[in-house]
Design an enzyme around this catalytic site. Structure first.
Site, mmCIF file in Angstrom:
data_model
loop_
_atom_site.group_PDB
_atom_site.id
_atom_site.type_symbol
_atom_site.label_atom_id
_atom_site.label_comp_id
_atom_site.label_asym_id
_atom_site.label_seq_id
_atom_site.Cartn_x
_atom_site.Cartn_y
_atom_site.Cartn_z
ATOM 1 N N GLY A 1 10.199 -28.781 34.695
ATOM 2 C CA GLY A 1 9.897 -28.470 33.285
ATOM 3 C C GLY A 1 9.750 -29.719 32.450
ATOM 4 N NE ARG B 1 6.180 -25.995 27.255
ATOM 5 C CZ ARG B 1 6.866 -24.880 27.060
ATOM 6 N NH1 ARG B 1 7.581 -24.744 25.967
ATOM 7 N NH2 ARG B 1 6.833 -23.907 27.932
ATOM 8 C CB THR C 1 4.223 -23.218 34.913
ATOM 9 O OG1 THR C 1 3.918 -23.284 33.522
ATOM 10 C CG2 THR C 1 5.715 -23.093 35.101
ATOM 11 C CB VAL D 1 11.953 -23.340 39.353
ATOM 12 C CG1 VAL D 1 11.577 -24.785 39.049
ATOM 13 C CG2 VAL D 1 12.276 -22.588 38.069
ATOM 14 C CG ASN E 1 14.633 -29.575 31.539
ATOM 15 O OD1 ASN E 1 15.403 -29.590 30.581
ATOM 16 N ND2 ASN E 1 13.337 -29.306 31.394
ATOM 17 C CE1 TYR F 1 18.352 -20.281 28.113
ATOM 18 C CE2 TYR F 1 20.139 -20.245 26.504
ATOM 19 C CZ TYR F 1 19.153 -20.938 27.191
ATOM 20 O OH TYR F 1 18.975 -22.279 26.956
ATOM 21 C CB ALA F 2 24.994 -16.069 27.725
ATOM 22 C CE LYS G 1 19.861 -22.566 30.482
ATOM 23 N NZ LYS G 1 19.157 -23.577 31.277
ATOM 24 C CB ILE H 1 17.635 -29.515 21.659
ATOM 25 C CG1 ILE H 1 19.014 -29.666 22.335
ATOM 26 C CG2 ILE H 1 16.844 -30.815 21.703
ATOM 27 C CD1 ILE H 1 19.970 -30.654 21.701
HETATM 28 P P1 NAP Z 1 10.887 -25.664 26.348
HETATM 29 O O1 NAP Z 1 10.389 -26.631 25.327
HETATM 30 O O2 NAP Z 1 10.637 -24.215 26.160
HETATM 31 O O3 NAP Z 1 10.323 -26.127 27.790
HETATM 32 C C1 NAP Z 1 10.662 -25.388 28.918
HETATM 33 C C2 NAP Z 1 10.181 -26.115 30.142
HETATM 34 O O4 NAP Z 1 10.496 -25.304 31.293
HETATM 35 C C3 NAP Z 1 8.681 -26.334 30.142
HETATM 36 O O5 NAP Z 1 8.393 -27.596 30.646
HETATM 37 C C4 NAP Z 1 8.180 -25.246 31.083
HETATM 38 O O6 NAP Z 1 7.032 -25.596 31.788
HETATM 39 C C5 NAP Z 1 9.327 -25.134 32.058
HETATM 40 N N1 NAP Z 1 9.319 -23.848 32.755
HETATM 41 C C6 NAP Z 1 9.379 -22.608 32.223
HETATM 42 N N2 NAP Z 1 9.330 -21.676 33.198
HETATM 43 C C7 NAP Z 1 9.233 -22.357 34.378
HETATM 44 C C8 NAP Z 1 9.145 -21.970 35.739
HETATM 45 N N3 NAP Z 1 9.138 -20.685 36.124
HETATM 46 N N4 NAP Z 1 9.057 -22.939 36.675
HETATM 47 C C9 NAP Z 1 9.052 -24.241 36.333
HETATM 48 N N5 NAP Z 1 9.109 -24.686 35.056
HETATM 49 C C10 NAP Z 1 9.210 -23.738 34.090
HETATM 50 O O7 NAP Z 1 12.441 -25.792 26.574
HETATM 51 P P2 NAP Z 1 13.495 -26.926 26.151
HETATM 52 O O8 NAP Z 1 14.039 -26.571 24.839
HETATM 53 O O9 NAP Z 1 12.932 -28.264 26.408
HETATM 54 O O10 NAP Z 1 14.632 -26.591 27.224
HETATM 55 C C11 NAP Z 1 14.806 -27.303 28.441
HETATM 56 C C12 NAP Z 1 16.096 -26.829 29.081
HETATM 57 O O11 NAP Z 1 17.177 -27.028 28.164
HETATM 58 C C13 NAP Z 1 16.115 -25.343 29.428
HETATM 59 O O12 NAP Z 1 16.822 -25.143 30.620
HETATM 60 C C14 NAP Z 1 16.865 -24.728 28.271
HETATM 61 O O13 NAP Z 1 17.482 -23.524 28.630
HETATM 62 C C15 NAP Z 1 17.863 -25.819 27.969
HETATM 63 N N6 NAP Z 1 18.397 -25.771 26.610
HETATM 64 C C16 NAP Z 1 17.601 -25.899 25.527
HETATM 65 C C17 NAP Z 1 18.162 -25.854 24.265
HETATM 66 C C18 NAP Z 1 17.358 -25.992 22.999
HETATM 67 O O14 NAP Z 1 17.930 -25.803 21.917
HETATM 68 N N7 NAP Z 1 16.090 -26.313 23.058
HETATM 69 C C19 NAP Z 1 19.535 -25.664 24.112
HETATM 70 C C20 NAP Z 1 20.324 -25.541 25.256
HETATM 71 C C21 NAP Z 1 19.741 -25.614 26.492
HETATM 72 P P3 NAP Z 1 5.551 -25.200 31.291
HETATM 73 O O15 NAP Z 1 5.343 -25.888 29.977
HETATM 74 O O16 NAP Z 1 4.696 -25.725 32.344
HETATM 75 O O17 NAP Z 1 5.549 -23.717 31.171
#
Ligand code: NAP
Length: 248
Positions: free
Chosen positions: A16, A19, A41, A64, A90, A155-156, A159, A188
């Protein structure tokens, strides 16, 4: 005499990386000297990752949630002699719904990507790491694992599962020189939180002692630390990086 970069000679796989947090992690690990394989993806996004990483990395397509997709990627990485010594699980999704309205498919999809994805990738990396007697697995959880959040039981659960997975795997592979840790971000500023209404954003901000949402680089720095020699004696840990909203 100049010191070699801390991760020179290491191969990092960041799922991932198209972005948000994953992209920041990929760039940070590159800045520490690793060769980075970043996944997306879609092939157009994989090409953007290749451009972003220049001669110190490459973008590849990976879902994944699909075991076949992982098997194909590892064939290619083996052939290119780029099997990961550092894995960052990630990739993550949300599919929010109150439990009474949540379909089985919405539950399954989130568990499959967020939790089973980490299981599959970790398993795929272990042989190489064990043969080198060195490896780093870094999983990305969420503050929601500790706090809970209405509308996010899937989701919870995924995680909180990642955190238990981390501790169990850390015990299993510690003797092979492989560490396994979790970074648990708070709120974030990425696409994932852009869905919050202004009112929800203000409610969240009111609960954060540091009075701001985190930036992807706030998480990337901690992942970088876990990948380097400074974290050699740390395994099975969950590092909370959340501006103080949850101090568990
Ligand atoms: P995001 O901007 O929505 O990006 C999600 C990433 O995951 C993208 O690169 C996406 O790829 C990839 N992805 C989604 N489905 C996938 C799959 N089936 N196989 C492979 N890649 C996949 O999310 P983010 O905020 O950066 O979050 C990154 C991680 O941090 C996640 O695990 C999220 O749960 C965790 N997190 C985020 C926050 C927050 O506030 N943002 C808080 C706590 C935890 P594509 O672009 O190619 O679809």
């Amino acid at each position: 005499m100049t010191q070699p970069a801390p991760l020179a000679g290491q191969y990092a796989l960041v799922t991932g990386a198209s972005r948000g947090i994953g992209q920041a992690i990929a760039l940070h690990l590159k800045s520490l000297g690793a060769f980075v394989v970043g996944t997306a993806t879609q092939s157009a996004h994989a090409s953007q990752i290749t451009e972003l990483l220049g001669d110190q990395g490459v973008g590849v397509v990976l879902d994944v949630g699909q075991p076949d997709s992982i098997a194909q990627l590892f064939e290619v990485l083996k052939e290119r002699q780029q099997l990961p010594t550092i894995l960052v699980n990630n990739a993550g999704i949300v599919c929010d719904q109150l439990i009474l309205r949540m379909k089985e498919s919405e539950w399954d999809q989130v568990i499959n990507v967020n939790l089973s994805g980490a299981y599959r990738l970790s398993k795929a990396c272990l042989k190489q790491m064990a043969s080198l007697r060195w490896g780093r697995i870094i999983n990305i959880s969420s503050v929601v694992a500790g706090l809970g959040n209405s509308g996010q039981v899937n989701y919870a659960a995924s995680k909180a599962g990642i955190e238990g997975f981390t501790r169990a795997l850390a015990r299993e592979v510690g003797g092979r020189g492989i560490t396994v840790n979790t970074v648990s971000p708070g709120y974030i500023d990425t696409d994932m939180t852009h869905v919050l209404t202004e009112e929800q954003r203000q409610q969240v901000l009111a609960q954060i002692p540091l009075k701001r949402l985190g930036e992807p680089k706030d998480i990337a720095g901690i992942v970088g630390f876990l990948a380097t020699e400074a974290a050699d004696y740390m395994t099975g840990a969950t590092l909370h990086v959340n501006g103080g909203i949850y101090m568990g």
